[in-house]
Design an enzyme around this catalytic site. Structure first.
Site, PDB file in Angstrom:
ATOM      1  N   VAL A   1       2.455   0.832 -27.260  1.00 57.61           N
ATOM      2  CA  VAL A   1       1.892   1.997 -27.952  1.00 57.61           C
ATOM      3  C   VAL A   1       2.717   3.221 -27.550  1.00 57.61           C
ATOM      4  CG1 VAL A   1      -0.138   3.451 -28.298  1.00 57.61           C
ATOM      5  CG2 VAL A   1      -0.435   0.977 -27.927  1.00 57.61           C
TER       6      VAL A   1
ATOM      7  N   HIS B   1       0.847   6.417 -21.461  1.00 63.34           N
ATOM      8  CA  HIS B   1      -0.431   5.976 -20.912  1.00 63.34           C
ATOM      9  C   HIS B   1      -0.218   5.286 -19.577  1.00 63.34           C
ATOM     10  CE1 HIS B   1       1.178   2.840 -23.576  1.00 63.34           C
ATOM     11  NE2 HIS B   1       0.630   1.950 -22.772  1.00 63.34           N
TER      12      HIS B   1
HETATM   13  P1  AMP Z   1       1.287  -1.035 -23.224  1.00 69.37           P
HETATM   14  O1  AMP Z   1       1.610  -2.474 -23.493  1.00 69.37           O
HETATM   15  O2  AMP Z   1       1.630  -0.563 -21.843  1.00 69.37           O
HETATM   16  O3  AMP Z   1       1.843  -0.125 -24.305  1.00 69.37           O
HETATM   17  O4  AMP Z   1      -0.302  -0.923 -23.278  1.00 69.37           O
HETATM   18  C1  AMP Z   1      -1.024  -0.705 -24.434  1.00 69.37           C
HETATM   19  C2  AMP Z   1      -2.433  -1.106 -24.117  1.00 69.37           C
HETATM   20  O5  AMP Z   1      -3.289  -0.565 -25.107  1.00 69.37           O
HETATM   21  C3  AMP Z   1      -2.674  -2.613 -24.107  1.00 69.37           C
HETATM   22  O6  AMP Z   1      -3.141  -3.015 -22.834  1.00 69.37           O
HETATM   23  C4  AMP Z   1      -3.718  -2.825 -25.205  1.00 69.37           C
HETATM   24  O7  AMP Z   1      -4.646  -3.817 -24.888  1.00 69.37           O
HETATM   25  C5  AMP Z   1      -4.352  -1.442 -25.286  1.00 69.37           C
HETATM   26  N1  AMP Z   1      -4.979  -1.116 -26.552  1.00 69.37           N
HETATM   27  C6  AMP Z   1      -4.451  -1.256 -27.802  1.00 69.37           C
HETATM   28  N2  AMP Z   1      -5.316  -0.820 -28.727  1.00 69.37           N
HETATM   29  C7  AMP Z   1      -6.412  -0.371 -28.041  1.00 69.37           C
HETATM   30  C8  AMP Z   1      -7.658   0.205 -28.446  1.00 69.37           C
HETATM   31  N3  AMP Z   1      -7.959   0.403 -29.734  1.00 69.37           N
HETATM   32  N4  AMP Z   1      -8.550   0.527 -27.490  1.00 69.37           N
HETATM   33  C9  AMP Z   1      -8.264   0.306 -26.176  1.00 69.37           C
HETATM   34  N5  AMP Z   1      -7.114  -0.219 -25.742  1.00 69.37           N
HETATM   35  C10 AMP Z   1      -6.197  -0.559 -26.665  1.00 69.37           C
END
Ligand code: AMP
Length: 114
Positions: free
Chosen positions: A96, A100
């Site tokens: 994403v 974060h």
């Molecule tokens: P990354 O792989 O470090 O970019 O982490 C992105 C994180 O966002 C992953 O652990 C996903 O499970 C989480 N994620 C994606 N969509 C959502 C959502 N709608 N609500 C909560 N977490 C999410």
């Protein structure tokens, strides 16, 4: 206009999230696919794409987020320790494009990560 990221849509309350903390600078909510008993994402409200895009002027914001993570770990009773992860870019496993920090705890973590 560029497509909003899923996290921007959570900030804008266009999609729901299990929010555990919010203030004027950041938002913390539970990860939708938890990798540990406690798995919270802490994000700035400012749309910074990744760790690589953090600017000189973002210092106070980043310090604030580190303080929020520290306090959340206490609030979520991660008394035996925890891990904070920031995946950056493709090789880092970032999926994403909105900065974060993962706060993971409630079980022992292994090293090295996959
Ligand atoms: P990354 O792989 O470090 O970019 O982490 C992105 C994180 O966002 C992953 O652990 C996903 O499970 C989480 N994620 C994606 N969509 C959502 C959502 N709608 N609500 C909560 N977490 C999410």
């Amino acid at each position: 206009m560029a497509q909003k990221t899923i996290f921007q849509r959570i900030i804008d309350r266009e999609i729901p999230a299990d929010v555990v903390f919010e203030d004027d600078q950041c938002l913390a909510f539970r990860d939708i696919a938890p990798q540990a008993p406690v798995h919270v994402l802490v994000i700035p409200k400012k749309p910074i794409k990744s760790w690589a895009e953090i600017g000189e002027g973002d210092g106070p914001l980043i310090v604030h987020i580190t303080n929020v993570i520290r306090d959340l770990a206490v609030e979520l009773q991660l008394t035996d320790g925890y891990r904070v992860v920031c995946n950056c870019g493709d090789d880092g496993g970032q999926t994403v494009d909105h900065l974060h920090f993962h706060l993971l705890g409630g079980r022992p973590m292994r090293w090295p990560p996959g």
